[in-house]
Design a protein around this motif. Structure first.
Motif, short mmCIF file in Angstrom:
data_model
loop_
_atom_site.label_atom_id
_atom_site.label_comp_id
_atom_site.label_asym_id
_atom_site.label_seq_id
_atom_site.Cartn_x
_atom_site.Cartn_y
_atom_site.Cartn_z
N ILE A 27 0.84 -1.20 0.00
CA ILE A 27 0.00 0.00 0.00
C ILE A 27 0.88 1.25 0.00
N ALA A 28 1.89 1.27 0.87
CA ALA A 28 2.77 2.43 0.97
C ALA A 28 3.53 2.67 -0.34
N LEU A 29 3.94 1.58 -0.99
CA LEU A 29 4.61 1.73 -2.28
C LEU A 29 3.64 2.27 -3.33
N ASP A 30 2.45 1.71 -3.36
CA ASP A 30 1.46 2.09 -4.35
C ASP A 30 1.06 3.55 -4.23
N LYS A 31 0.98 4.04 -3.02
CA LYS A 31 0.53 5.42 -2.79
C LYS A 31 1.68 6.43 -2.75
N GLY A 32 2.91 5.93 -2.89
CA GLY A 32 4.06 6.84 -2.92
C GLY A 32 4.45 7.40 -1.57
N TRP A 33 4.00 6.76 -0.49
CA TRP A 33 4.26 7.29 0.85
C TRP A 33 5.74 7.18 1.24
N TYR A 34 6.41 6.13 0.78
CA TYR A 34 7.83 6.01 1.12
C TYR A 34 8.64 7.15 0.48
N GLU A 35 8.36 7.41 -0.77
CA GLU A 35 9.07 8.51 -1.43
C GLU A 35 8.80 9.83 -0.75
N GLU A 36 7.55 10.04 -0.34
CA GLU A 36 7.22 11.28 0.37
C GLU A 36 8.05 11.41 1.65
N ALA A 37 8.40 10.27 2.24
CA ALA A 37 9.20 10.28 3.47
C ALA A 37 10.70 10.26 3.18
N ALA A 48 13.02 4.82 11.81
CA ALA A 48 11.76 5.44 12.21
C ALA A 48 10.95 5.88 11.00
N ALA A 49 11.62 6.44 9.98
CA ALA A 49 10.91 6.89 8.79
C ALA A 49 10.25 5.72 8.08
N PHE A 50 11.00 4.63 7.93
CA PHE A 50 10.43 3.46 7.26
C PHE A 50 9.27 2.89 8.07
N MET A 51 9.45 2.79 9.37
CA MET A 51 8.41 2.19 10.20
C MET A 51 7.17 3.07 10.30
N ASP A 52 7.35 4.38 10.31
CA ASP A 52 6.19 5.28 10.34
C ASP A 52 5.30 5.04 9.11
N VAL A 53 5.94 4.95 7.95
CA VAL A 53 5.18 4.76 6.72
C VAL A 53 4.58 3.35 6.66
N THR A 54 5.36 2.36 7.06
CA THR A 54 4.88 0.98 7.03
C THR A 54 3.69 0.79 7.96
N ALA A 55 3.78 1.37 9.16
CA ALA A 55 2.66 1.31 10.09
C ALA A 55 1.44 2.00 9.49
N ARG A 56 1.66 3.12 8.82
CA ARG A 56 0.56 3.81 8.15
C ARG A 56 -0.08 2.90 7.10
N SER A 105 -5.89 -5.13 -1.16
CA SER A 105 -5.95 -6.13 -2.24
C SER A 105 -5.60 -5.51 -3.58
N ASP A 106 -6.01 -4.28 -3.81
CA ASP A 106 -5.68 -3.61 -5.08
C ASP A 106 -4.17 -3.42 -5.22
N ALA A 107 -3.52 -2.98 -4.15
CA ALA A 107 -2.08 -2.73 -4.20
C ALA A 107 -1.31 -4.03 -4.41
N LEU A 108 -1.74 -5.09 -3.74
CA LEU A 108 -1.05 -6.36 -3.89
C LEU A 108 -1.24 -6.92 -5.30
N MET A 109 -2.44 -6.82 -5.84
CA MET A 109 -2.68 -7.32 -7.20
C MET A 109 -1.89 -6.50 -8.23
N GLU A 110 -1.71 -5.23 -7.97
CA GLU A 110 -0.91 -4.40 -8.87
C GLU A 110 0.55 -4.85 -8.85
N ALA A 111 1.04 -5.20 -7.67
CA ALA A 111 2.44 -5.62 -7.54
C ALA A 111 2.67 -7.06 -7.98
#
Length: 343
Positions: free
Chosen positions: A61-71, A249-257, A270-276
């Motif tokens: 989910i975090a990869l799909d939504k670009g949250w890691y890059e934002e962090a 901390a940055a990785f875990m904050d996003v992963t927890a999100r 399910s959408d993010a996993l099917m995309e990957a």
């Protein structure tokens, strides 16, 4: 639980090795997540414990939504090859690994500086699964039955413990090696009567997707007989935690999100996993994501939290059963530092 290697692992091993070489060369010890503002991303490598599935939904989910890059993070997900993810983390060739408590404690006993930083699922979701027609409704019913097993010590011990605790004789359970992880084939062709599965995947596949009538003996219903333990959980390198807590901390904050979002909106999981991983069965992924939404944690804000008494009981139990020499390795084996609101 020890699981036989996937046939896909040979294909991904070369890719994994190449990516891990790059990750090892780049390192993260001196990285600053705040450098995202300057356009630089901190590389982070995550090793899965199996092929992509809903246990990994928060990351996808975090990869799909670009949250890691934002962090400020450039996250690479690696499927496991011949080398265990904990070994790669201990060697500094990966930053995080999905694993389990029964692997982490012996790894620490062998000198690996690996630490659990989050419980992916609050309680063990393993079960012994059988066809309903075989009448296995409690552990004692395994007497005179054939159990398919990978032959790992923990699995054999858990089976014997549950049968004995239910008043049965473990000596009356016959064991046979599993030829593959195709439990549908093994059960319907009478290769064995029962096997150890994970409810979020195999139980849903056989019952909801394949339409078989099955019985399950969920471990969580027999915690008076066996301990709970964290499987899967997410591990990091102890030195990395001490030397580069900002990246952890940055990785875990996003992963927890990501995992909290999977609990709130399982359709996104399910959408993010099917995309990957589009090769997966969509009905299985959708049903699994829905089921796990209530299993990851009691509430989204409690995702990832671990409990010392669970770790202590499991370590002591492993020592009692000859699976671990010294329960003291549990000291420093886990932390909630990166999953609390204060993190």
């Amino acid at each position: 639980m020890t699981i036989a290697p996937s046939t896909r692992h040979a294909a991904v091993a070369v890719t994994a090795a190449s990516a891990l070489t790059l990750a090892a060369c780049s390192g993260t010890a001196d990285a600053d997540p705040s450098s995202a503002a300057a356009g630089a991303l901190t590389p982070v490598t995550v090793v899965l414990d199996w092929t992509p599935n809903t246990n990994h939904s928060g990351v996808y989910i975090a990869l799909d939504k670009g949250w890691y890059e934002e962090a400020g993070l450039d996250v690479t997900v690696i499927e496991p090859g011949e080398t265990d993810g904990l070994q790669l983390v201990a060697a500094g060739q990966a930053d995080f690994a999905f694993s389990h408590a029964q692997g982490l404690l012996p790894a620490r006993a062998a000198g690996a500086d690996v630490v659990s930083v989050a419980a992916i699922i609050h309680d063990n979701t393993s079960s012994f699964l059988s066809l309903a027609e075989d009448g296995i409704e409690r552990p004692k019913d395994l007497e005179g039955k054939v159990f398919g097993t990978w032959g790992d010590e923990l699995g054999m011990t858990i089976i014997n413990e549950m049968v004995a605790c239910d008043g049965g004789d473990p000596e009356l359970v016959e064991f046979t090696p599993l030829a593959s992880a195709d439990f549908r084939l093994g059960l319907t062709e009478d290769q064995y009567d029962a096997a150890w599965v994970f409810d979020a995947w195999d139980t849903i596949r056989l019952s909801d997707v394949d339409g078989l009538e099955v019985n399950t003996l969920a471990f969580r219903d027999w915690m008076d007989c066996i301990p709970n333990w964290y499987t899967p959980m997410l591990a990091a390198n102890g030195d990395s935690i001490a030397e580069d807590p900002d990246t952890v901390a940055a990785f875990m904050d996003v992963t927890a999100r990501g995992f909290r979002h999977a609990m709130d909106t399982p359709s996104d999981a399910s959408d993010a996993l099917m995309e990957a991983a589009p090769e997966l069965e969509e009905p299985l992924v959708v049903a699994s994501a829905q089921w796990l939404a209530t299993q990851y944690a009691p509430t989204p804000d409690q995702w990832g939290l671990q409990h010392g008494d669970e770790w202590d009981r499991f370590a002591t139990w492993m020592v009692d059963k000859g699976l671990l020499e010294d329960a003291s390795v549990v000291e420093g084996a886990w932390t909630n530092e990166f999953v609390t609101e204060e993190s």
